[in-house]
Design an enzyme around this catalytic site. Sequence first.
Site, mmCIF file in Angstrom:
data_model
loop_
_atom_site.group_PDB
_atom_site.id
_atom_site.type_symbol
_atom_site.label_atom_id
_atom_site.label_comp_id
_atom_site.label_asym_id
_atom_site.label_seq_id
_atom_site.Cartn_x
_atom_site.Cartn_y
_atom_site.Cartn_z
ATOM 1 N N GLU A 1 0.806 -1.236 0.000
ATOM 2 C CA GLU A 1 0.000 0.000 0.000
ATOM 3 C C GLU A 1 0.832 1.276 0.000
ATOM 4 O OE1 GLU A 1 -2.313 1.409 3.164
ATOM 5 O OE2 GLU A 1 -0.678 1.340 4.594
ATOM 6 N N ASN A 2 2.127 1.180 0.362
ATOM 7 C CA ASN A 2 2.979 2.373 0.403
ATOM 8 C C ASN A 2 4.146 2.299 -0.583
ATOM 9 O OD1 ASN A 2 2.416 1.646 3.679
ATOM 10 N ND2 ASN A 2 1.701 3.621 2.930
ATOM 11 N N HIS B 1 -4.236 3.244 1.907
ATOM 12 C CA HIS B 1 -3.588 3.998 0.826
ATOM 13 C C HIS B 1 -3.820 3.396 -0.560
ATOM 14 C CE1 HIS B 1 -1.607 6.917 3.339
ATOM 15 N NE2 HIS B 1 -1.119 5.955 4.115
ATOM 16 N N HIS C 1 3.216 0.019 10.735
ATOM 17 C CA HIS C 1 4.616 0.080 10.298
ATOM 18 C C HIS C 1 5.597 -0.238 11.428
ATOM 19 C CE1 HIS C 1 3.987 2.563 6.351
ATOM 20 N NE2 HIS C 1 2.976 1.735 6.586
HETATM 21 FE FE LIG Z 1 1.144 1.399 5.510
HETATM 22 FE FE LIG Z 2 -2.182 1.910 6.127
#
Ligand SMILES: [Fe+2]
Ligand SMILES: [Fe+2]
Length: 256
Positions: free
Chosen positions: A35-36, A64, A173
């Site tokens: 997603e990042n 995201h 994270h």
């Molecule tokens: Fe993330």
């Molecule tokens: Fe996230």
Amino acid sequence: MIGDVSGRPGRKILTEHLPDIVRETGADFTVANLENASGGNGITEKNLKALLNLPIDAVTMGNHVWGQKETIAYIDRYPMMVRPANYPDSAPGRGWTYFEKNGKRICVLNLSGQVYMNNMDSPFPILDSIITELVENCDILLVDFHAEATSEKLACGYYLEGTAAAVVGTHTHVQTADNRVLPGGTAYITDLGMTGPLNGILGVRKNIILETMVTKLPKRYEIELERPWQFNGVLIDIDDETNKAVRIDRIYRIYE
Ligand SMILES: [Fe+2]
Ligand SMILES: [Fe+2]
């Protein structure tokens, strides 16, 4: 299962090290949260295509998922990619998807939590409405529960205890040390952590976050590009006969 791959550092770590990690661990099936992966915000089709040349079987996402506008247009062409199942039926993409590998039918489900997550529907009624179909169509169910609150993640772990082979958290994270197999045979960890830069704050250059926290003024986020970098994930061992988890080990590697 690999924690949120962040920006160019995250992509480079996978390119440089994932083939070795898969070889060393003997992993048969790999799930990566991407997603990042593009600048910290969603993933471009170009980056997705490049990463799919690596030993990655399934891609999960999170809040995201729409960070790169083009994703709305391309997501339906990538059946190995899932985004949170909480989105309305009208949203592009899919919340779960099926694979066949080594004679096993595997389902990968992506679900978002609701606590501290923007306007998401509760994941539990969603699970109630789909779980029978999922279980009927697979031997092994792997769940990426993308959520902020530790309690909600553990609640989801117990909700699917004995039903899913794995419930792993993503989104914060930060890798948690609570990896264990729940008594019903479900591998669980509250958060896989992040695959990306080590000396930022959750992947972002630390001075940007410090400035926004001190001044309370908005600032554009940029990924920390400097090394050292980190690879975060887990290795889950699933019994061939019962299709239940017997072991879950954390992987936490630093690359100078
Ligand atoms: Fe993330
Ligand atoms: Fe996230």
